[in-house]
Scaffold this motif. Structure first.
Motif, short mmCIF file in Angstrom:
data_model
loop_
_atom_site.label_atom_id
_atom_site.label_comp_id
_atom_site.label_asym_id
_atom_site.label_seq_id
_atom_site.Cartn_x
_atom_site.Cartn_y
_atom_site.Cartn_z
N PRO A 61 0.82 -1.31 0.00
CA PRO A 61 0.02 0.11 0.13
C PRO A 61 0.97 1.09 0.14
CG PRO A 61 -0.21 -1.03 2.05
CD PRO A 61 0.86 -1.94 1.13
N ALA A 62 0.41 2.27 -0.75
CA ALA A 62 1.09 3.54 -1.13
C ALA A 62 0.72 4.72 -0.15
CB ALA A 62 1.49 3.78 -2.40
N SER A 63 -0.36 4.25 0.78
CA SER A 63 -0.87 5.34 1.46
C SER A 63 -0.20 5.92 2.20
CB SER A 63 -2.34 4.94 2.10
OG SER A 63 -1.76 3.77 2.97
N SER A 64 1.13 5.39 2.65
CA SER A 64 1.82 5.93 3.85
C SER A 64 2.75 7.03 3.25
CB SER A 64 2.15 4.91 4.79
OG SER A 64 3.28 4.06 3.82
N LEU A 65 2.85 7.08 1.93
CA LEU A 65 3.97 7.82 1.22
C LEU A 65 3.34 9.13 0.91
CD1 LEU A 65 5.51 5.26 -1.17
CD2 LEU A 65 6.47 6.15 0.91
N PRO A 66 3.97 10.29 1.09
CA PRO A 66 3.33 11.58 0.77
C PRO A 66 3.29 11.79 -0.79
CG PRO A 66 5.60 11.73 2.06
CD PRO A 66 5.44 10.42 1.61
N GLN A 67 2.28 12.34 -1.11
CA GLN A 67 2.06 12.44 -2.55
C GLN A 67 2.85 13.45 -3.47
OE1 GLN A 67 -0.80 11.33 -3.70
NE2 GLN A 67 -0.77 12.04 -5.78
N SER A 68 3.59 14.07 -2.55
CA SER A 68 4.49 14.86 -3.28
C SER A 68 5.91 14.17 -3.62
CB SER A 68 5.12 16.25 -2.39
OG SER A 68 5.55 15.81 -1.20
N PHE A 69 5.95 13.05 -2.76
CA PHE A 69 7.16 12.18 -3.28
C PHE A 69 6.94 11.27 -4.07
CE2 PHE A 69 8.72 7.90 -2.44
CZ PHE A 69 10.03 7.90 -2.50
N LEU A 70 5.56 10.55 -4.14
CA LEU A 70 5.14 9.76 -5.18
C LEU A 70 5.15 10.49 -6.67
CD1 LEU A 70 2.08 7.97 -3.66
CD2 LEU A 70 4.42 7.21 -4.20
N LEU A 71 4.79 11.68 -6.79
CA LEU A 71 4.75 12.39 -7.93
C LEU A 71 6.01 12.70 -8.33
CD1 LEU A 71 1.89 15.19 -7.28
CD2 LEU A 71 1.85 13.26 -8.67
#
Length: 194
Positions: A61-71
């Motif tokens: 699950p990627a929910s624990s990663l910040p959106q800015s990091f994923l982008l």
């Protein structure tokens, strides 16, 4: 010996299939009997291998990663993929030009048949060497999946009916072939640099 065989079965297969250097065994010796490929081809093959591993790896699950990091990661992935695609296109173009040039000179050398009895063995050997080199390049393109669907066909070659025309043609072909091979040597040496 048993540990070495177990290590080969566990890790060696993909490296030998692709002709890459295998990593060092637990004892520190290399397990690869194959010579190394050029760094550019190794990079492409490693990229393919890592991509297959990445596709097989389950994602959590990627929910624990910040959106800015994923982008930011997605942007970097697109950038790396773009550079990889650009590199593959350049290598493919280089191999195709090399094969086309060799194919052209192979045909031109065949028009020189009968140039003279003393030069015939040299021309024949040169024809075979050029054909072998063109075949090697074609096989590499097939292995990389970049070969055209059909091999090129030879068009009409110039007719050189007189001995004088064959000798002059021989001088021109030899001179241009030498220049072409010097250029090929420089390009291949450049691609082999780390």
């Amino acid at each position: 010996m048993g540990g070495r065989l177990a290590w080969q079965r566990g890790w060696g297969s993909p490296f030998w299939e692709w002709g890459l250097k295998a990593p060092l065994s637990p004892r520190g010796d290399s397990m690869s009997p194959e010579p190394a490929l050029s760094p550019a081809l190794q990079l492409l093959l490693w990229h393919s291998a890592l991509w297959m591993v990445q596709e097989a790896a389950p994602l959590g699950p990627a929910s624990s990663l910040p959106q800015s990091f994923l982008l930011k990661c997605l942007e970097q992935v697109r950038k790396v993929q773009g550079h990889g695609t650009e590199l593959q296109e350049k290598l493919t173009g280089c191999l195709r030009q090399l094969h086309s040039g060799l194919f052209l000179y192979q045909g031109l050398l065949q028009t020189l048949e009968g140039i003279s009895p003393e030069l015939a063995p040299t021309v024949d050997m040169l024809c075979l060497d050029i054909a072998d080199f063109a075949t090697t390049i074609w096989q590499q393109m097939e292995e990389l999946g970049t070969a055209p669907a059909l091999q090129p066909t030879r068009g009409a070659t110039p007719a050189l009916p007189s001995a004088f025309q064959r000798r002059v043609g021989g001088l021109l072909v030899a001179s241009h072939l030498q220049s072409f091979l010097e250029l090929v040597h420089r390009v291949l040496r450049h691609l082999a640099q780390p």
